[in-house]
Design an enzyme around this catalytic site. Structure first.
Site, PDB file in Angstrom:
ATOM      1  N   HIS A 101       2.696   3.693   7.306  1.00  0.00           N
ATOM      2  CA  HIS A 101       1.729   2.672   7.726  1.00  0.00           C
ATOM      3  C   HIS A 101       0.338   3.291   7.919  1.00  0.00           C
ATOM      4  CE1 HIS A 101       5.351   0.345   9.624  1.00  0.00           C
ATOM      5  NE2 HIS A 101       5.433   0.447   8.313  1.00  0.00           N
ATOM      6  N   HIS A 142       4.807  -6.801   3.717  1.00  0.00           N
ATOM      7  CA  HIS A 142       4.974  -5.510   4.390  1.00  0.00           C
ATOM      8  C   HIS A 142       5.519  -4.463   3.424  1.00  0.00           C
ATOM      9  CE1 HIS A 142       5.342  -2.580   7.534  1.00  0.00           C
ATOM     10  NE2 HIS A 142       6.525  -2.275   7.017  1.00  0.00           N
ATOM     11  N   ASP A 157       3.940  -0.839   2.761  1.00  0.00           N
ATOM     12  CA  ASP A 157       4.696   0.412   2.693  1.00  0.00           C
ATOM     13  C   ASP A 157       4.441   1.143   1.380  1.00  0.00           C
ATOM     14  OD1 ASP A 157       5.937   0.310   5.168  1.00  0.00           O
ATOM     15  OD2 ASP A 157       7.839  -0.462   4.407  1.00  0.00           O
ATOM     16  N   HIS A 193      11.269   3.522   0.255  1.00  0.00           N
ATOM     17  CA  HIS A 193      10.570   4.800   0.370  1.00  0.00           C
ATOM     18  C   HIS A 193      11.124   5.858  -0.578  1.00  0.00           C
ATOM     19  CE1 HIS A 193       8.655   3.035   3.816  1.00  0.00           C
ATOM     20  NE2 HIS A 193       9.815   2.858   4.412  1.00  0.00           N
TER      21      HIS A 193
END
EC number: 3.5.1.108
Length: 304
Positions: free
Chosen positions: A79, A238, A242, A265
């Site tokens: 973030h 969101h 990310d 991720h």
């Protein structure tokens, strides 16, 4: 010339780590040109500096965490890195007093506020972009991520949750930063999690600092946060937040189109590593005339 950027002055904030639950102080410090983003763990007997690079993202369980070969960790950086990307910050030292960045409200907005409060200044060295020249992708079952050449920066992401709270809005969003603002469209979107995952996460030492103050929490049917969602499609926005943070771990703005489905991720990091391992697929570029740069980068917030 498009120049590198750092902060005008140092600024600090305190918060709680989402996964560790530890209280942590975060301090952002100006840095010299070509420093990049460097994290400094000041809580250790001897402060340790960890420069952000894809090869150090060695823990991707629900976040992007840097882990050095000596085991020094800086967790949940995505973030904060997303905010740096949104503001075009190239050089900064980030001091932390624990192994995890504070989660704040679960979005990048509090970090944007810190950057705005400290002020951003241009430096006398050209900003270097990475221009993607060839398509690259990572595919794992029904999940995938892809980088493709584009004279700009665009992200298209889709998620897939068979859940009433997700079915109220599209689970796919495309943001072309030539005509969209990171600050307005992405920075306020919060992280999210399911009640049924909480017990599993806490058994594995994760999510210990999570609450309705720093995440969207969903039960079997509803969003539990009294204020509801900030965007109808906040969940996928969101994921874009990310992805922007994960991609910025490469250390330079990307001139490319990024797309993904059910990605996270780990896959984002694998794609960066594949890009760096394919020298013919990218090149560094700088712009002596800002108008020559893709229009996606004309919308960076003004410097002081």
């Amino acid at each position: 010339m498009i120049f590198q950027r750092t902060l005008k002055q140092a600024i600090s904030a305190t918060g709680v780590g989402l996964h560790s639950g530890e209280r942590v102080k975060l301090t952002l410090l100006p840095a010299a040109p070509d420093t990049g983003i460097v994290f400094r763990r000041t809580d250790l007997p001897e402060p340790v500096e960890v420069k952000v690079e894809p090869a150090l993202v060695n823990d991707t369980r629900l976040s992007s965490t840097l882990v050095t070969d000596t085991g020094v960790r800086v967790g949940t950086i995505e973030h904060l890195m997303s905010a740096f990307a949104g503001f075009g910050i190239d050089n900064l030292v980030v001091e932390v007093t624990a192994a995890e960045i504070p989660i704040m409200d679960g979005s990048a907005a509090p970090f944007i506020y810190l950057l705005q409060s400290a002020g951003v200044v241009e430096q006398s060295v050209p900003k270097r972009f990475i221009r993607v020249k060839q398509p690259l992708e990572i595919i794992e079952g029904d999940k995938w991520v892809r980088l493709e050449p584009l004279d700009g920066f665009k992200i298209t992401l889709s998620i897939e949750f068979n859940h009433p709270a997700f079915n109220l809005a599209p689970q796919k969003v495309e943001i072309d930063f030539a005509n969209s603002s990171y600050l307005d469209e992405i920075s306020r979107a919060r992280t999210f999690g399911f009640m049924h995952e909480v017990e599993y996460m806490r058994q594995h030492g994760l999510g210990l600092g999570g609450s309705l103050d720093n995440a969207i929490v969903i039960d079997d049917e509803y969003v539990l946060n009294p204020e509801g969602l900030r965007f109808p499609d906040e969940f996928v926005r969101h994921k874009i937040l990310d992805a922007i943070g994960d991609l910025y771990i490469i250390g330079h703005p990307l001139i490319a189109a990024f797309s993904g489905h059910k990605s996270g991720h780990a896959m984002n990091n694998k794609l960066l590593r594949k890009l760096l391992e394919t020298p013919d697929a990218w090149e560094y570029v700088s712009y002596s005339d800002p108008l020559d740069a893709p229009s996606s980068f004309h919308r960076l917030p003004e410097v002081v």
